[in-house]
Design an enzyme around this catalytic site. Sequence first.
Site, PDB file in Angstrom:
ATOM      1  N   CYS A  69       0.837  -1.203   0.000  1.00  0.00           N
ATOM      2  CA  CYS A  69       0.000   0.000   0.000  1.00  0.00           C
ATOM      3  C   CYS A  69       0.874   1.257   0.000  1.00  0.00           C
ATOM      4  CB  CYS A  69      -0.977  -0.039   1.168  1.00  0.00           C
ATOM      5  SG  CYS A  69      -2.383   1.089   0.970  1.00  0.00           S
ATOM      6  N   HIS A 110      -3.625  -5.585   1.332  1.00  0.00           N
ATOM      7  CA  HIS A 110      -3.280  -5.868   2.720  1.00  0.00           C
ATOM      8  C   HIS A 110      -3.606  -7.335   3.013  1.00  0.00           C
ATOM      9  CE1 HIS A 110      -2.405  -1.764   3.940  1.00  0.00           C
ATOM     10  NE2 HIS A 110      -3.520  -1.355   3.367  1.00  0.00           N
TER      11      HIS A 110
END
Length: 503
Positions: free
Chosen positions: A341, A445
Amino acid sequence: MVKAEHESRALAIFGTASDVGKSIVATALCRIFNNAGIDVAPYKAQNMSNNSGVTPDGCEIGRAQIVQAEAARVVPTADMNPVLLKPNSDTGAQVVLQGKVCSTETAKGYFRDTSLWAEAARESLERLMKRHEVVVIEGAGSCAEMNLYDRDFVNFRTARLSGASVILVADIDRGGVFGQVVGTLAVLPAEDRALVKGVIINRFRGDIDLFRDGVEMLESMTGIPVLGVIPYFRGFAIDAEDAVPLSAKVDPAGGPEEGKIGVAAIYFPHISNFTDLSPLEHDPAVELHYLHYPRSLKGYKALILPGSKNVRGDLAWLYSLGWEAEIRAFRAEGGIIMGICGGYQMLGNSIADPYGVEGSAGTTKALALLDVETVLEQDKCLANARGTVIGTSAEASGYEIHMGRSVVSDLCTPFIRVTARNNRPEDELDGAVSSDGRVMGSYFHALFDESSVKQWFLSLLEPSYRLQKHEKGRQESYELLADHFSSHLDLNKIFTIIDKVHS
């Protein structure tokens, strides 16, 4: 008081301080109650954490409430954590209201008038109590912060609203447990003190029999029963709530132990979703080090740049400490680098924030290890996603929480072929991989939660690596947690408190 259409009970788990173990106690009770045939759901009015997750319907809530919902065997919803504060500076935070980004507030501005947040929290609590037999309420921080008491809608105001009985949790490992418990009760208003029906002493090390007289003294001093003394236990792999766990190795003096797969993760000031690395931390073949300060990365097989709630700010911090030279040296020596991310964005060429999403508008030069350009946009992507790591058989699953949109050049190959988002079929590409396959980044994630991805990644670092024959899954960890707490709690008293029969 909240009125439910059926008879509903609430049990509040409050703490004498932050990080005394409220979340893990609530998680254990959710599984214990569910195992007893009770329809139970978790609730936390307000959570301050950069460790969040995505519900099946695309809402963002604290990771702790997702874990508690899993323990309760219910589908997580935004009502379980209606107010989520995601700190992005020392004095400010993004406010996520009932699962969606609402605003960015300074601490002073947020607390000036909490009526909007409190009303959203009340609505969510009311819906949960209409749907479930028991709601386990987790408090926040200390339940007795008297300077904030009139504005605190997370602790005793929620208990009064729901008609909850309160269990007070204290952490004996940090010392001063008598002061924690007696002091907390002493400053509470009489009407709130009367709601406290029991005390749990958490994280006891040593022979519990040596604290029997301590239990008697606490009960004598407070008139409130001690419902259990919980021994310190690390035998389960359950996500921490809002900080890198105390068991983590942070800036250790030496490098990884010989024979272990050494993995370093940069510990950003605004690190987010650190639980992405939990499967590595709990693998006995791996030694994971969180590093604030630059050091030679010789001896490590991989470097991970995790998520960040202030990507440009953390990138500036990285430059100021001198991390860039160590990262480039590690790259030159053939080390494997992964960005997740915000960490993925840092591996690109630049990060532009034209709208001032994370602070002042502007563009920051990134590390240029991947030919990727990122723009931070005003709309947040929230999705549970599935796919395949391109060029492998590894099935990827995880969740996306990001404001950035990244454009990948032809000099890189995509990382993941996305096949579904929020249970809808997709055919898209995520992330980027360098031409030599040694630098990679993704918006996913929880990548390493998927055993096939973990096997693939660690095999890149150590070809002989094999997954353990029996790795504890999440559900098994919840059972171990419930068994551990059940062995040391007076469950008959707890079931009596919630007006249920324990069988």
